[in-house]
Design an enzyme around this catalytic site. Structure first.
Site, short mmCIF file in Angstrom:
data_model
loop_
_atom_site.label_atom_id
_atom_site.label_comp_id
_atom_site.label_asym_id
_atom_site.label_seq_id
_atom_site.Cartn_x
_atom_site.Cartn_y
_atom_site.Cartn_z
N VAL A 150 0.76 -1.21 0.06
CA VAL A 150 0.18 -0.12 0.10
C VAL A 150 0.84 1.20 -0.12
O VAL A 150 0.37 2.40 0.05
CB VAL A 150 -1.24 0.11 1.17
CG1 VAL A 150 -2.11 -1.06 0.90
CG2 VAL A 150 -0.18 -0.19 2.61
N SER A 151 2.06 0.96 -0.28
CA SER A 151 2.92 2.47 -0.50
C SER A 151 3.16 2.60 -1.89
O SER A 151 3.46 1.74 -2.85
CB SER A 151 4.29 2.15 -0.11
OG SER A 151 5.39 2.98 -0.46
#
Length: 199
Positions: free
Chosen positions: A11-12
């Protein structure tokens, strides 16, 4: 044989922008690579960082300018505010750990696929169907998403402790077997140069 430990979270946006380049650099230098999914929010809390929502508005504004700029430089599509962000990255992290333990597929493609699902395809990487689809697309058994959850959770926690102890404070983060640290997708060229003996 050189080795790279790659600390990441799907999720980066910056892990998404790393794509498969870490694996390509490893292959170029005959290095092995271990993918180590980490709870980014917990990592920030342990190393002096703060979650995105708690950052000063100027930092948030710069991030929104920088992400599309880096994506354009790399020729990668990106949604700066994806529909399913934030979401729980742990199930995807467990799947990466299970796939790495099982072997037989393309881990770099799995990590890139899960990150792309979040940042370019508007999918929720916490959903079982999304994770299984990415596993299958990368040549792994989709059922890995249902197996080894306890082991995955244990390794996920161990990765966090290890990351903190080794000086990791942001993601993506790379550490070579000689202890050289590299933070950010924009330092992959530096990682390449280090492995090639130029840094």
């Amino acid at each position: 044989m050189p080795h790279i430990d790659y600390y990441l979270t799907v999720v980066s946006p910056f892990c998404y922008l790393a794509g498969t380049r870490p694996a390509e650099v490893a292959a170029k230098h005959g290095a092995t690579i271990t993918y180590k999914p980490v709870d980014a929010v917990a990592l920030f809390g342990r190393t002096g960082g703060v979650p995105l929502a708690q950052r000063h508005p100027s930092r948030q504004a710069y991030r929104l300018a920088e992400i599309p700029r880096q994506a354009k430089m790399l020729g990668m599509p990106i949604t700066v505010k994806p529909a399913h962000f934030p979401t729980n990255p742990a199930p995807a992290g467990y799947a990466i750990i299970a796939a790495q333990n099982a072997g037989g597929g393309d881990l770099a493609a799995l990590v890139a696929g899960l990150s792309r699902a979040c940042w370019a395809e508007e999918k929720d990487v916490a959903e079982d169907s999304v994770i299984k689809g990415c596993l299958e697309a990368a040549g792994f058994d989709p059922a890995l998403a249902d197996r080894g959850l306890l082991a995955g959770a244990e390794t996920y926690g161990t990765n966090l402790e290890e990351a903190v102890n080794r000086g990791v404070f942001g993601l993506p983060f790379f550490i070579t077997d000689d202890g050289a640290p590299f933070w950010g997708q924009d330092r992959i060229d530096h990682l390449d140069a280090h492995l090639g003996g130029r840094l």
